[in-house]
Design a protein around this motif. Sequence first.
Motif, PDB file in Angstrom:
ATOM      1  N   ALA A 144       0.732  -1.170   0.052  1.00 60.65           N
ATOM      2  CA  ALA A 144      -0.011  -0.079  -0.078  1.00 60.65           C
ATOM      3  C   ALA A 144       0.705   1.159   0.099  1.00 60.65           C
ATOM      4  N   MET A 145       0.190   2.075  -0.550  1.00 64.24           N
ATOM      5  CA  MET A 145       1.010   3.438  -0.491  1.00 64.24           C
ATOM      6  C   MET A 145       0.647   4.275   0.691  1.00 64.24           C
ATOM      7  N   ILE A 167      -6.385  13.512  -3.108  1.00 56.76           N
ATOM      8  CA  ILE A 167      -6.772  12.124  -3.658  1.00 56.76           C
ATOM      9  C   ILE A 167      -8.247  11.991  -2.754  1.00 56.76           C
ATOM     10  N   TYR A 200      -3.112   3.414   1.235  1.00 56.56           N
ATOM     11  CA  TYR A 200      -4.198   3.093   0.127  1.00 56.56           C
ATOM     12  C   TYR A 200      -3.544   2.518  -0.639  1.00 56.56           C
ATOM     13  N   GLY A 201      -4.579   1.982  -1.803  1.00 54.76           N
ATOM     14  CA  GLY A 201      -4.112   1.363  -2.914  1.00 54.76           C
ATOM     15  C   GLY A 201      -3.828  -0.118  -2.955  1.00 54.76           C
ATOM     16  N   PRO A 202      -3.330  -0.832  -3.557  1.00 52.28           N
ATOM     17  CA  PRO A 202      -2.425  -0.261  -4.787  1.00 52.28           C
ATOM     18  C   PRO A 202      -3.067  -0.010  -5.830  1.00 52.28           C
ATOM     19  N   MET A 203      -4.574  -0.389  -5.928  1.00 48.33           N
ATOM     20  CA  MET A 203      -5.274   0.041  -6.941  1.00 48.33           C
ATOM     21  C   MET A 203      -5.598   1.784  -7.042  1.00 48.33           C
ATOM     22  N   MET A 204      -5.569   2.467  -8.118  1.00 44.03           N
ATOM     23  CA  MET A 204      -5.836   3.904  -8.003  1.00 44.03           C
ATOM     24  C   MET A 204      -6.297   4.091  -9.507  1.00 44.03           C
ATOM     25  N   THR A 205      -7.373   5.035  -9.611  1.00 44.16           N
ATOM     26  CA  THR A 205      -7.904   5.423 -10.913  1.00 44.16           C
ATOM     27  C   THR A 205      -6.966   6.773 -11.475  1.00 44.16           C
ATOM     28  N   SER A 212      -8.837   6.028  -4.502  1.00 41.24           N
ATOM     29  CA  SER A 212      -7.988   4.732  -4.314  1.00 41.24           C
ATOM     30  C   SER A 212      -8.851   4.319  -3.202  1.00 41.24           C
TER      31      SER A 212
END
Length: 313
Positions: A144-145, A167, A200-205, A212
């Motif tokens: 995760a970020m 974000i 948050y993440g790892p997916m992010m638009t 995220s």
Amino acid sequence: MKAWNKLLLTTTAVTLLALPLSASALSSVNATGPVPTAKVIENKQEAAEQAGTKGLLEQIVHTKKGSQVFVKGEGLRPIDQDTIILNVTNSVPVVDQHGNPADLLEALQQEWTVTAYYNPAITKSLPAKGNAEKFVVERPEVKAMVSTGIIDSTGKDRVVMVGDSKIVLNMSEETVITDKNGKALKQSDLKAGQRIEAHYGPMMTASLPPISPAQKIVVLGETSHVEGVVGKDMSKDAKSIYIDTAGDKKMENDMILHLNEDTSIINIVGTPVKPEEIKKGTKVAAYHSLATTFSLPAQSSAYVIVVLPEPVK
């Protein structure tokens, strides 16, 4: 043993010499189509009892008889092969270390470690040839970020954070919320102006601002918020920003916010803004420390400065 080069070949490019298999091995070979993926994997104890080779995929070949995968590494047991050619059918499970569907072609291209389990009935050729029973791809873990910022606003199951960027953090039942001492908090405890550490993440638009899923939010403390117009042009090496909060040029209504290496300056969509781009009269919103001097004008340390757009004329 022969070294196999890493490349994807088609039947028009390469013809493999078929090596004889035992009757039991031949009965299970009927591979067609692309390299398969699967949704399940058998238990680890059973896998440990199977013949297997752990290493890298050197080559994937599609032939008229199906797909063949070249694995080079080290046998799981002393009797297992370090290099082996495996026939693959559509029923062969291909998963990652967590049991999620994986792809052999991606593993080849990314040079990920793969454990190939196969039927012990193999040829005596060099390299040996057999029938694959399952593949486990060791996909690299994506962490995760983590970033620190200020809650700009809250909504139903989401928090907008401003910091080095802006974000939108989507909240869920899995999102962990605590204070800086580890005490559990509720989503309703999150308020605008709080300074937080967000995981948050790892997916992010790819949107602006990006969106995220929030894994964890740690509330670090409260901040103060001020809005106004910049009273003086800023330079590249500016150490502070002068804000006229009332627009009346009265010093008692003004504030000087000191900048440091942790201060973020962004616009409303989260794009970084250089200090020298901020001129006298620019509208800004700022989040700063609760610690404020009693001087005229008051002074404090800035966490985040958001450059606001000019009104449409």
